[in-house]
Design a protein around this motif. Sequence first.
Motif, mmCIF file in Angstrom:
data_model
loop_
_atom_site.group_PDB
_atom_site.id
_atom_site.type_symbol
_atom_site.label_atom_id
_atom_site.label_comp_id
_atom_site.label_asym_id
_atom_site.label_seq_id
_atom_site.Cartn_x
_atom_site.Cartn_y
_atom_site.Cartn_z
ATOM 1 N N LEU A 74 0.828 -1.199 0.000
ATOM 2 C CA LEU A 74 0.000 0.000 0.000
ATOM 3 C C LEU A 74 0.867 1.256 0.000
ATOM 4 N N ARG A 75 1.926 1.237 0.778
ATOM 5 C CA ARG A 75 2.829 2.389 0.817
ATOM 6 C C ARG A 75 3.458 2.634 -0.554
ATOM 7 N N ALA A 76 3.777 1.554 -1.264
ATOM 8 C CA ALA A 76 4.356 1.698 -2.597
ATOM 9 C C ALA A 76 3.355 2.346 -3.556
ATOM 10 N N VAL A 77 2.085 1.943 -3.464
ATOM 11 C CA VAL A 77 1.036 2.555 -4.282
ATOM 12 C C VAL A 77 0.934 4.047 -3.964
ATOM 13 N N ALA A 78 0.951 4.373 -2.684
ATOM 14 C CA ALA A 78 0.837 5.773 -2.262
ATOM 15 C C ALA A 78 2.032 6.593 -2.733
ATOM 16 N N ALA A 79 3.220 6.016 -2.637
ATOM 17 C CA ALA A 79 4.434 6.751 -3.005
ATOM 18 C C ALA A 79 4.501 7.053 -4.501
ATOM 19 N N ALA A 80 3.798 6.254 -5.307
ATOM 20 C CA ALA A 80 3.859 6.418 -6.756
ATOM 21 C C ALA A 80 2.937 7.520 -7.285
ATOM 22 N N GLU A 81 2.071 8.052 -6.424
ATOM 23 C CA GLU A 81 1.077 9.029 -6.888
ATOM 24 C C GLU A 81 1.180 10.324 -6.085
ATOM 25 N N PRO A 82 1.680 11.406 -6.701
ATOM 26 C CA PRO A 82 1.852 12.661 -5.957
ATOM 27 C C PRO A 82 0.543 13.401 -5.667
ATOM 28 N N ASP A 83 -0.469 13.238 -6.508
ATOM 29 C CA ASP A 83 -1.734 13.955 -6.321
ATOM 30 C C ASP A 83 -2.572 13.275 -5.237
ATOM 31 N N PRO A 84 -2.997 14.006 -4.205
ATOM 32 C CA PRO A 84 -3.713 13.377 -3.080
ATOM 33 C C PRO A 84 -4.991 12.634 -3.484
ATOM 34 N N MET A 91 -5.262 3.794 -3.880
ATOM 35 C CA MET A 91 -5.263 2.937 -2.701
ATOM 36 C C MET A 91 -6.605 2.220 -2.535
ATOM 37 N N VAL A 92 -7.690 2.917 -2.834
ATOM 38 C CA VAL A 92 -9.005 2.281 -2.804
ATOM 39 C C VAL A 92 -9.053 1.142 -3.818
ATOM 40 N N ASP A 93 -8.576 1.413 -5.027
ATOM 41 C CA ASP A 93 -8.604 0.387 -6.070
ATOM 42 C C ASP A 93 -7.763 -0.821 -5.692
ATOM 43 N N ARG A 94 -6.636 -0.590 -5.056
ATOM 44 C CA ARG A 94 -5.817 -1.731 -4.632
ATOM 45 C C ARG A 94 -6.584 -2.596 -3.642
ATOM 46 N N SER A 95 -7.258 -1.970 -2.716
ATOM 47 C CA SER A 95 -8.033 -2.730 -1.734
ATOM 48 C C SER A 95 -9.189 -3.474 -2.395
ATOM 49 N N LEU A 96 -9.864 -2.820 -3.332
ATOM 50 C CA LEU A 96 -11.017 -3.436 -3.979
ATOM 51 C C LEU A 96 -10.629 -4.622 -4.854
ATOM 52 N N HIS A 97 -9.399 -4.642 -5.336
ATOM 53 C CA HIS A 97 -8.979 -5.688 -6.257
ATOM 54 C C HIS A 97 -7.986 -6.681 -5.641
ATOM 55 N N ASN A 98 -7.962 -6.736 -4.313
ATOM 56 C CA ASN A 98 -7.145 -7.760 -3.666
ATOM 57 C C ASN A 98 -7.624 -9.147 -4.071
ATOM 58 N N PRO A 99 -6.713 -10.090 -4.270
ATOM 59 C CA PRO A 99 -7.149 -11.443 -4.627
ATOM 60 C C PRO A 99 -7.850 -12.136 -3.457
ATOM 61 N N GLU A 100 -8.564 -13.176 -3.776
ATOM 62 C CA GLU A 100 -9.332 -13.928 -2.772
ATOM 63 C C GLU A 100 -8.450 -14.388 -1.614
ATOM 64 N N LEU A 161 -11.854 3.420 5.572
ATOM 65 C CA LEU A 161 -11.266 2.109 5.862
ATOM 66 C C LEU A 161 -12.316 1.120 6.369
ATOM 67 N N ALA A 162 -13.279 1.616 7.138
ATOM 68 C CA ALA A 162 -14.350 0.738 7.616
ATOM 69 C C ALA A 162 -15.170 0.210 6.441
ATOM 70 N N ALA A 163 -15.424 1.065 5.455
ATOM 71 C CA ALA A 163 -16.172 0.633 4.276
ATOM 72 C C ALA A 163 -15.395 -0.423 3.497
ATOM 73 N N LEU A 164 -14.105 -0.208 3.322
ATOM 74 C CA LEU A 164 -13.281 -1.169 2.584
ATOM 75 C C LEU A 164 -13.203 -2.508 3.319
ATOM 76 N N ALA A 165 -13.068 -2.464 4.637
ATOM 77 C CA ALA A 165 -13.027 -3.705 5.420
ATOM 78 C C ALA A 165 -14.363 -4.439 5.338
ATOM 79 N N GLY A 166 -15.449 -3.691 5.355
ATOM 80 C CA GLY A 166 -16.768 -4.315 5.248
ATOM 81 C C GLY A 166 -16.945 -5.048 3.937
ATOM 82 N N LEU A 167 -16.434 -4.473 2.845
ATOM 83 C CA LEU A 167 -16.536 -5.152 1.555
ATOM 84 C C LEU A 167 -15.696 -6.422 1.540
ATOM 85 N N ILE A 168 -14.531 -6.391 2.176
ATOM 86 C CA ILE A 168 -13.702 -7.599 2.258
ATOM 87 C C ILE A 168 -14.473 -8.725 2.937
#
Length: 199
Positions: A74-84, A91-100, A161-168
């Motif tokens: 996640l930190r690597a994803v964040a470091a690659a994108e300068p625009d907040p 970071m949202v997309d990474r969480s949404l597309h985590n493998p099973e 983060l609560a929303a992302l965890a709920g989807l997981i």
Amino acid sequence: MVIRKRRAGGEKRTSVLDAVADVLATRGYENTRFADVSAAGGVAISTLQTYFGSRADMVIEAMAVFTDREVDALRAVAAAEPDPWHRLVAMVDRSLHNPERTRQILVEFWRSAMRDDELRDYSAEVQARYRAPFLTAVREGADRGEFTLTHDAEAVTDLLLAALAGLILSRVQHHPSPSPEGFRDVLLTQLRLMLGING
């Protein structure tokens, strides 16, 4: 807090921990045994005992290594994108597309942390480290004047983060809805509102 671990195994230990994670994802914390990992990883039970000592220590170390990797990714994803804003979306997309497998291990980690004091403390540390890049992006956007927060930055981050965890949790249980795509649209729309972004 540091998870206790033995030093035996060297480079082989990493592949063994990956095998532990695979078994953990399919069998769960309580049912991950030396025999299962031995069969999955091609390592003798006696070797596993030398590496880890106990079954519980083996599983806990595998969860710790796995969650550390998730934080680093996640930190690597964040470091690659300068625009907040684009950083938050990435970071949202990474969480949404985590493998099973990732989702299953995370749920097992959360379940285990409810009952194990050592894991509970470690879970709090992992959560703080995972949360940090999201919170930093929200604050940075506000400081730059790109976000006009309608709520405190910490509250916005916690809700996200609560929303992302709920989807997981929902996806691990194979609920038919929400779909990741539909969930993403609603989540990003709500996040824009909370950040005061127009358009």
